[in-house]
Design an enzyme around this catalytic site. Sequence first.
Site, PDB file in Angstrom:
ATOM      1  N   LYS A  53       0.830  -1.216   0.000  1.00  0.00           N
ATOM      2  CA  LYS A  53       0.000   0.000   0.000  1.00  0.00           C
ATOM      3  C   LYS A  53       0.867   1.271   0.000  1.00  0.00           C
ATOM      4  O   LYS A  53       0.575   2.205  -0.733  1.00  0.00           O
ATOM      5  CB  LYS A  53      -0.937   0.024   1.221  1.00  0.00           C
ATOM      6  CG  LYS A  53      -1.897  -1.157   1.282  1.00  0.00           C
ATOM      7  CD  LYS A  53      -2.924  -0.986   2.389  1.00  0.00           C
ATOM      8  CE  LYS A  53      -2.357  -1.056   3.799  1.00  0.00           C
ATOM      9  NZ  LYS A  53      -1.817  -2.383   4.192  1.00  0.00           N
ATOM     10  N   ARG A  60      -9.805   0.693   9.008  1.00  0.00           N
ATOM     11  CA  ARG A  60      -9.440  -0.679   9.353  1.00  0.00           C
ATOM     12  C   ARG A  60     -10.546  -1.387  10.130  1.00  0.00           C
ATOM     13  O   ARG A  60     -10.381  -2.544  10.506  1.00  0.00           O
ATOM     14  CB  ARG A  60      -8.174  -0.669  10.206  1.00  0.00           C
ATOM     15  CG  ARG A  60      -6.887  -0.978   9.419  1.00  0.00           C
ATOM     16  CD  ARG A  60      -5.777  -0.800  10.416  1.00  0.00           C
ATOM     17  NE  ARG A  60      -4.565  -1.495  10.189  1.00  0.00           N
ATOM     18  CZ  ARG A  60      -3.453  -0.939   9.667  1.00  0.00           C
ATOM     19  NH1 ARG A  60      -3.481   0.275   9.198  1.00  0.00           N
ATOM     20  NH2 ARG A  60      -2.344  -1.623   9.614  1.00  0.00           N
ATOM     21  N   ARG A  63      11.312  -6.239   4.912  1.00  0.00           N
ATOM     22  CA  ARG A  63      11.200  -4.795   5.135  1.00  0.00           C
ATOM     23  C   ARG A  63      11.749  -4.435   6.524  1.00  0.00           C
ATOM     24  O   ARG A  63      12.391  -3.405   6.696  1.00  0.00           O
ATOM     25  CB  ARG A  63       9.731  -4.374   5.023  1.00  0.00           C
ATOM     26  CG  ARG A  63       9.475  -2.893   5.238  1.00  0.00           C
ATOM     27  CD  ARG A  63       8.038  -2.515   4.945  1.00  0.00           C
ATOM     28  NE  ARG A  63       7.084  -3.016   5.931  1.00  0.00           N
ATOM     29  CZ  ARG A  63       5.767  -2.879   5.844  1.00  0.00           C
ATOM     30  NH1 ARG A  63       5.231  -2.283   4.799  1.00  0.00           N
ATOM     31  NH2 ARG A  63       4.968  -3.346   6.781  1.00  0.00           N
ATOM     32  N   ARG A 120      11.368  -0.952  11.830  1.00  0.00           N
ATOM     33  CA  ARG A 120      10.085  -1.036  12.547  1.00  0.00           C
ATOM     34  C   ARG A 120      10.055  -2.309  13.374  1.00  0.00           C
ATOM     35  O   ARG A 120      10.187  -3.401  12.845  1.00  0.00           O
ATOM     36  CB  ARG A 120       8.931  -1.070  11.537  1.00  0.00           C
ATOM     37  CG  ARG A 120       8.534   0.282  11.040  1.00  0.00           C
ATOM     38  CD  ARG A 120       7.434   0.185  10.003  1.00  0.00           C
ATOM     39  NE  ARG A 120       6.227  -0.472  10.496  1.00  0.00           N
ATOM     40  CZ  ARG A 120       5.098  -0.540   9.796  1.00  0.00           C
ATOM     41  NH1 ARG A 120       5.026  -0.005   8.596  1.00  0.00           N
ATOM     42  NH2 ARG A 120       4.040  -1.152  10.291  1.00  0.00           N
ATOM     43  N   ARG A 165      -0.669  -9.206  13.403  1.00  0.00           N
ATOM     44  CA  ARG A 165      -1.211  -8.156  12.521  1.00  0.00           C
ATOM     45  C   ARG A 165      -2.051  -8.790  11.406  1.00  0.00           C
ATOM     46  O   ARG A 165      -3.089  -8.249  11.016  1.00  0.00           O
ATOM     47  CB  ARG A 165      -0.076  -7.312  11.945  1.00  0.00           C
ATOM     48  CG  ARG A 165       0.461  -6.325  12.983  1.00  0.00           C
ATOM     49  CD  ARG A 165       1.851  -5.859  12.649  1.00  0.00           C
ATOM     50  NE  ARG A 165       1.880  -4.997  11.486  1.00  0.00           N
ATOM     51  CZ  ARG A 165       2.973  -4.818  10.736  1.00  0.00           C
ATOM     52  NH1 ARG A 165       4.096  -5.455  11.028  1.00  0.00           N
ATOM     53  NH2 ARG A 165       2.935  -4.004   9.710  1.00  0.00           N
TER      54      ARG A 165
END
Length: 192
Positions: free
Chosen positions: A14, A89, A128, A134, A146
């Site tokens: 996204k 969400r 990532r 992160r 998640r």
Amino acid sequence: MYNLVLFGPPGAGKGTQSEMIIEKFNLTHISTGDLFRKHLGEGTEQGKLAQKYMDEGNLVPDKVVIKMVELKITAEHDSNGFIFDGFPRTVTQAKALDQLLEKEGTEISGMILLDVDEFELINRIMLRGKSSGRSDDQDINKVNNRIKVYKKETLPVATYYEEQGKLNTIVGVGSVDNIFSDISEVIERLPH
Ligand code: AMP
């Protein structure tokens, strides 16, 4: 004027696609994840509120998210249109967004769902995490949570837009440019 919801599980691409869409269609990007990370970095009250949820890969309470988006939409009142990334969400957030846009005299033009299988998602997120720093991208338990939260709390949002005839599903696997070209075709067909 386009108002788009870019939708999909964590790791669907996204953020990457948003960057390309905002440039081509001259839209304002509202990424709630990015906004929360900014608040966290600045140590604001909203950041402190969000931190424990983000750390575990759980959703920040609707009230906090909706208020933050409302402030952003109001601040960007003169925008040519918005792309919502990572928001809504929950169905509660989707309904609140409809009301916020109605106040601005506009509405969601369409939702674009990036469809990526779970195996690919986990690989992408862990990769990532090596460069993003992160913490929620680096711990397999948080990543799994998640994805679980996405399926349980967020997927019903796709049904919400499908019922309004606004759902467009794009295969989110392949080259970034090919995916962007499929997304652009969908956007150009949307009412605006
Ligand atoms: P993201 O960068 O979109 O993956 O978001 C990172 C984290 O921020 C999520 O795991 C949630 O804890 C929080 N977050 C971002 N957007 C929302 C939202 N719309 N509703 C609730 N929590 C959110």
